[in-house]
Design a protein around this motif. Structure first.
Motif, PDB file in Angstrom:
ATOM      1  N   LEU A  11     112.779 -74.229  -2.977  1.00 35.62           N
ATOM      2  CA  LEU A  11     112.950 -72.892  -3.356  1.00 35.62           C
ATOM      3  C   LEU A  11     112.297 -71.921  -2.700  1.00 35.62           C
ATOM      4  CD1 LEU A  11     111.707 -74.032  -7.063  1.00 35.62           C
ATOM      5  CD2 LEU A  11     114.063 -74.005  -6.089  1.00 35.62           C
ATOM      6  N   GLN A  12     113.171 -70.667  -2.663  1.00 34.40           N
ATOM      7  CA  GLN A  12     112.803 -69.321  -1.934  1.00 34.40           C
ATOM      8  C   GLN A  12     112.245 -68.621  -3.059  1.00 34.40           C
ATOM      9  OE1 GLN A  12     112.898 -69.665   1.530  1.00 34.40           O
ATOM     10  NE2 GLN A  12     111.408 -67.949   1.390  1.00 34.40           N
ATOM     11  N   GLY A  13     111.104 -67.799  -2.879  1.00 38.64           N
ATOM     12  CA  GLY A  13     110.679 -66.870  -3.554  1.00 38.64           C
ATOM     13  C   GLY A  13     111.572 -65.757  -3.693  1.00 38.64           C
ATOM     14  N   GLN A  14     111.725 -64.970  -4.822  1.00 37.03           N
ATOM     15  CA  GLN A  14     112.362 -63.867  -4.991  1.00 37.03           C
ATOM     16  C   GLN A  14     114.030 -64.150  -4.924  1.00 37.03           C
ATOM     17  OE1 GLN A  14     110.718 -61.024  -6.080  1.00 37.03           O
ATOM     18  NE2 GLN A  14     108.949 -62.643  -5.835  1.00 37.03           N
ATOM     19  N   ASP A  15     114.279 -65.365  -4.801  1.00 38.28           N
ATOM     20  CA  ASP A  15     116.155 -65.602  -4.509  1.00 38.28           C
ATOM     21  C   ASP A  15     116.573 -65.802  -5.803  1.00 38.28           C
ATOM     22  OD1 ASP A  15     118.180 -66.381  -3.741  1.00 38.28           O
ATOM     23  OD2 ASP A  15     118.028 -68.114  -2.831  1.00 38.28           O
ATOM     24  N   PHE A  16     116.945 -64.526  -6.625  1.00 40.84           N
ATOM     25  CA  PHE A  16     117.496 -64.474  -7.666  1.00 40.84           C
ATOM     26  C   PHE A  16     118.974 -65.163  -7.758  1.00 40.84           C
ATOM     27  CE2 PHE A  16     113.614 -62.245  -8.431  1.00 40.84           C
ATOM     28  CZ  PHE A  16     113.245 -63.002  -9.682  1.00 40.84           C
ATOM     29  N   ILE A  17     119.530 -64.931  -6.628  1.00 42.27           N
ATOM     30  CA  ILE A  17     120.917 -65.369  -6.581  1.00 42.27           C
ATOM     31  C   ILE A  17     121.344 -66.786  -6.758  1.00 42.27           C
ATOM     32  CG2 ILE A  17     123.050 -65.592  -5.141  1.00 42.27           C
ATOM     33  CD1 ILE A  17     121.931 -62.876  -3.828  1.00 42.27           C
ATOM     34  N   ARG A  18     120.352 -67.680  -6.260  1.00 43.55           N
ATOM     35  CA  ARG A  18     120.535 -69.298  -6.424  1.00 43.55           C
ATOM     36  C   ARG A  18     119.525 -69.616  -7.551  1.00 43.55           C
ATOM     37  NH1 ARG A  18     120.336 -72.408  -1.152  1.00 43.55           N
ATOM     38  NH2 ARG A  18     121.436 -73.869  -2.561  1.00 43.55           N
ATOM     39  N   ALA A  19     118.725 -68.711  -8.004  1.00 41.66           N
ATOM     40  CA  ALA A  19     117.804 -69.127  -9.065  1.00 41.66           C
ATOM     41  C   ALA A  19     118.485 -69.967 -10.189  1.00 41.66           C
ATOM     42  CB  ALA A  19     117.203 -67.930  -9.802  1.00 41.66           C
ATOM     43  N   VAL A  46     117.506 -84.812 -22.066  1.00 43.40           N
ATOM     44  CA  VAL A  46     118.196 -83.955 -21.018  1.00 43.40           C
ATOM     45  C   VAL A  46     117.803 -82.519 -21.306  1.00 43.40           C
ATOM     46  CG1 VAL A  46     120.500 -82.913 -20.393  1.00 43.40           C
ATOM     47  CG2 VAL A  46     120.236 -85.526 -20.892  1.00 43.40           C
ATOM     48  N   ARG A  47     117.746 -82.059 -22.601  1.00 41.78           N
ATOM     49  CA  ARG A  47     117.447 -80.619 -22.779  1.00 41.78           C
ATOM     50  C   ARG A  47     116.224 -80.036 -22.322  1.00 41.78           C
ATOM     51  NH1 ARG A  47     115.897 -77.691 -27.420  1.00 41.78           N
ATOM     52  NH2 ARG A  47     115.071 -79.717 -28.284  1.00 41.78           N
ATOM     53  N   ARG A  48     115.023 -81.153 -22.815  1.00 44.39           N
ATOM     54  CA  ARG A  48     113.690 -80.723 -22.600  1.00 44.39           C
ATOM     55  C   ARG A  48     113.545 -80.830 -21.015  1.00 44.39           C
ATOM     56  NH1 ARG A  48     109.891 -84.200 -24.513  1.00 44.39           N
ATOM     57  NH2 ARG A  48     111.204 -85.943 -24.793  1.00 44.39           N
ATOM     58  N   ALA A  49     114.085 -81.984 -20.614  1.00 42.37           N
ATOM     59  CA  ALA A  49     113.820 -81.913 -18.837  1.00 42.37           C
ATOM     60  C   ALA A  49     114.558 -80.715 -18.326  1.00 42.37           C
ATOM     61  CB  ALA A  49     114.365 -82.977 -18.364  1.00 42.37           C
ATOM     62  N   ALA A  50     115.693 -80.265 -18.896  1.00 39.71           N
ATOM     63  CA  ALA A  50     116.162 -79.152 -18.251  1.00 39.71           C
ATOM     64  C   ALA A  50     115.555 -77.975 -18.245  1.00 39.71           C
ATOM     65  CB  ALA A  50     117.663 -79.072 -18.723  1.00 39.71           C
ATOM     66  N   ILE A  51     115.012 -77.707 -19.407  1.00 38.20           N
ATOM     67  CA  ILE A  51     114.230 -76.459 -19.699  1.00 38.20           C
ATOM     68  C   ILE A  51     112.962 -76.476 -18.734  1.00 38.20           C
ATOM     69  CG2 ILE A  51     113.030 -75.094 -21.581  1.00 38.20           C
ATOM     70  CD1 ILE A  51     115.063 -75.924 -23.612  1.00 38.20           C
ATOM     71  N   VAL A  52     112.363 -77.520 -18.824  1.00 39.95           N
ATOM     72  CA  VAL A  52     110.877 -77.603 -18.145  1.00 39.95           C
ATOM     73  C   VAL A  52     111.186 -77.444 -16.526  1.00 39.95           C
ATOM     74  CG1 VAL A  52     109.448 -79.285 -17.102  1.00 39.95           C
ATOM     75  CG2 VAL A  52     109.858 -79.360 -19.509  1.00 39.95           C
ATOM     76  N   ALA A  53     112.344 -78.283 -16.134  1.00 42.05           N
ATOM     77  CA  ALA A  53     112.912 -77.933 -14.679  1.00 42.05           C
ATOM     78  C   ALA A  53     113.190 -76.603 -14.293  1.00 42.05           C
ATOM     79  CB  ALA A  53     113.815 -78.910 -14.352  1.00 42.05           C
ATOM     80  N   TYR A  54     113.871 -75.604 -15.492  1.00 44.97           N
ATOM     81  CA  TYR A  54     114.291 -74.384 -15.473  1.00 44.97           C
ATOM     82  C   TYR A  54     113.259 -73.325 -15.079  1.00 44.97           C
ATOM     83  CZ  TYR A  54     116.202 -69.759 -16.131  1.00 44.97           C
ATOM     84  OH  TYR A  54     116.751 -68.602 -15.975  1.00 44.97           O
ATOM     85  N   GLU A  55     112.192 -73.659 -16.085  1.00 49.01           N
ATOM     86  CA  GLU A  55     111.077 -72.740 -16.062  1.00 49.01           C
ATOM     87  C   GLU A  55     110.279 -73.015 -15.060  1.00 49.01           C
ATOM     88  OE1 GLU A  55     110.760 -70.290 -18.212  1.00 49.01           O
ATOM     89  OE2 GLU A  55     111.913 -71.112 -19.967  1.00 49.01           O
ATOM     90  N   SER A  56     110.018 -74.217 -14.408  1.00 53.67           N
ATOM     91  CA  SER A  56     109.251 -74.434 -13.417  1.00 53.67           C
ATOM     92  C   SER A  56     110.010 -73.787 -11.806  1.00 53.67           C
ATOM     93  CB  SER A  56     108.976 -76.109 -12.994  1.00 53.67           C
ATOM     94  OG  SER A  56     108.760 -76.621 -14.142  1.00 53.67           O
TER      95      SER A  56
END
Lengths: 147, 452
Positions: A15-23, A44-54
């Motif tokens: 992950l690259q900081g400030q890279d909102f295009i690939r976020a 799936v939903r819980r894992a996806a949300i956790v992964a997204y927020e992280s």
């Protein structure tokens, strides 16, 4: 699972900081995988949300980082390790609405101070370590037999 | 119904016309098509009847199986249900009353606008929100392709689908209810026939998804009836249809275009998505919990809404422009249904409720451990594939081929690049073998061979 060896799938995303295009790409890929593997919708939903927020935490706050996922039939381990400012007061950072995100990022609709509280809420196990000036490590486990 | 699989599909292939090209497999939003032995085959379990393959086919080899008009003979009293998009198919802006009259001239005993059902649904939706019985985000149940998409690709979101029957079903239910009471005849003597722009609607009538049987007895495509209807519409003299309950205002007719349902429901925080790709994007967002502030989601599989449906006659944008005019005109001339007929609230009439069950796809294996082994194996195969997603193997992309191989439904050499590589390797082997000198041959023999 009987006597068959338990499978494991490892995924790693840079992950690259400030890279909102690939976020969101990493967590989207994780979600698709878990769905395809046939995990329960709630897992799936819980894992996806956790992964997204992280993922978003790294992109919003850090210079760069790694999102690692280890999928086994019983549990999903998500690790987010970043090189960034670190968190001075973890207790404060865990409070809903607390955020150090700059205005520019809030204008994009991120940094509302719900990231960490949401991660904790949806995780079955949650660990956080941080060193100011160095970075942060999040470790989350989602149990696949729950939900 | 396919008794082997238990799934219904009404998208059909004309095997004569299908050239086995890759256009449809690449457009299918659920990757439900493979080309096998030169023909496009639908995997029923995955198909949502959205009709994207019909739109994509350059050879017009795909079609929807609709009912024969002979079915009309089985009922004593026949009611036509015109979809709002039908109003946009005529060159001169059409007065809905004229259209209802023309439908009677076509052989129906009466006609009842689907738009009336739309108004009833919109009013009931609003009431459920206002009384706190519904909380957002709720997804509209009006588009059957979206409902089926949610069942197979977003199973958890089935609980977010509006628990009311879609406008066409509500219109059918209401038409039968009112007509049977008006004429004093048994409800089963009334046949209700839907004039639809939509492939998924045809399926939803034969195989309803909401846990209740369909109130519609047959479906005709707009294309099917258009030639005679467009002629009859021009012949109508004066206004002959009595209107009444069977007439809608612009609010209901607006359901035919994207944004129309939003206008009719009229809640504070609404979102409109049209076109299957946009709908998938929005559902992904919803699944991630990003749409928490939204009350209502109007989602339509066809771009532009139902006017973009594949069973229409004219271009969706053209139909939309015409419909816009009609909507403005009808809004000027009439009040919304419930304001015109407050007695509708007093009748013991209840809007039919639905409950949509998830129908998750089994992608790789029904056992997670098995699925993981297959995903790992597919990953290894995927690395060997060229990543061009050309479709020449009959699968929509390299990833789908890798999974098909793991599932035993395809082979690596179905990829023409791998096949070419194998032939090259084999060719090299043959060449090298040919270079080996048999010990029994003398040097002179070999020199002679070289000269030849």
């Amino acid at each position: 699972m009987g006597d068959k060896a338990e499978q494991a799938i490892m995924l790693e995303f840079t992950l690259q900081g400030q890279d909102f295009i690939r976020a969101g790409e990493a967590s989207s890929e994780i979600k698709q995988r878990l769905k395809k593997l046939g995990f329960k919708p709630d897992v799936v939903r819980r894992a996806a949300i956790v992964a997204y927020e992280s993922e978003m935490n790294v992109i919003i706050h850090a210079r760069k980082g790694t999102l690692r996922v280890e999928i086994t039939p019983r549990k999903i381990l998500i690790q987010a390790l970043d090189e960034g400012p670190g968190i001075a007061d973890i207790e404060q950072a865990m409070q809903e609405g607390f955020s150090t995100a700059p205005d520019m990022i809030r204008e994009l609709g991120f940094g509302a101070g719900m990231g960490l509280p949401n991660i904790k809420r949806f995780a079955d196990e949650f660990k956080i370590q941080s060193r100011v000036g160095e970075g942060t490590l999040l470790e989350i486990i989602i149990h696949a037999d729950k939900g | 119904m396919n008794t082997m699989t238990g799934y219904f599909n009404f998208v059909r292939l004309d095997r004569e016309k299908c050239k086995g090209c890759v256009n449809c497999i690449k457009k299918c939003p659920t990757e439900a098509i493979r080309v096998r032995q030169g023909k496009a085959e639908i995997i029923e379990q995955k198909c949502i009847d959205c009709g994207e393959c019909i739109r994509a086919c350059p050879n017009k080899a795909k079609y929807v199986e609709t009912d024969s008009t002979a079915l009309l003979q089985e009922y004593k009293y026949r009611i036509a249900l015109p979809s709002p998009s039908l109003y946009g198919q005529f060159r001169d802006p059409i007065n809905p009353v004229r259209l209802l009259t023309a439908l009677r001239d076509l052989g129906f005993d009466d006609a009842f606008e689907v738009a009336v059902g739309a108004e009833v649904v919109a009013a009931e939706t609003k009431r459920l929100f206002q009384t706190g019985k519904l909380q957002g985000p709720v997804i509209s149940s009006a588009c059957p392709a979206v409902v089926r998409l949610i069942q197979v690709r977003f199973p958890e979101l089935t609980s977010r689908i509006l628990p009311l029957a879609p406008p066409s079903e509500v219109a059918a239910h209401l038409a039968r209810y009112l007509k049977a009471r008006e004429l004093g005849i048994p409800e089963q003597e009334i046949g209700i026939f839907y004039l639809t722009p939509c492939s998924a609607k045809v399926t939803s009538i034969k195989a309803p998804v909401g846990g209740i049987p369909s109130f519609i007895d047959g479906a005709f495509s707009i294309q099917q009836l258009y030639p005679r209807l467009s002629h009859l519409v021009k012949q109508v003299k004066g206004v002959q249809h009595p209107g009444g309950y069977s007439r809608a205002s612009g609010l209901g007719i607006g359901f035919g275009i994207s944004g129309g349902e939003q206008a009719a429901v009229g809640l504070e925080n609404q979102l409109v998505a049209d076109g299957i790709a946009s709908v998938i994007d929005v559902l992904e967002e919803l699944e991630m919990g990003h749409l928490d502030g939204i009350d209502y989601i109007e989602a339509r599989a066809c771009s532009g809404g139902c006017v973009g449906g594949i069973l229409n006659v004219v271009n969706g944008h053209v139909a939309r422009a015409r419909l816009d005019k009609i909507i403005r005109e009808q809004n000027r001339s009439s009040l919304p249904l419930h304001e015109r007929f407050p007695e509708l609230d007093r009748l013991d009439y209840k809007v039919p409720r639905i409950h949509v069950e998830p129908r998750p796809m089994v992608y790789l294996d029904s056992n997670i451990n098995g699925a993981m082994a297959k995903m790992t194996a597919a990953e290894k195969i995927l690395k060997k594939l060229p990543g061009l997603d050309c479709g020449a193997c009959g699968a929509p992309n390299c990833k789908a081929l890798a999974e098909d191989i793991v599932l035993g439904k395809a082979e690596e050499t179905n990829c023409i690049f791998i096949l070419r590589e194998r032939i090259m390797t084999l060719g090299m082997k043959v060449y090298n073998l040919a270079g080996i000198k048999p010990l029994t041959l003398s040097l002179e023999d070999l020199e002679k061979e070289g000269e030849e």
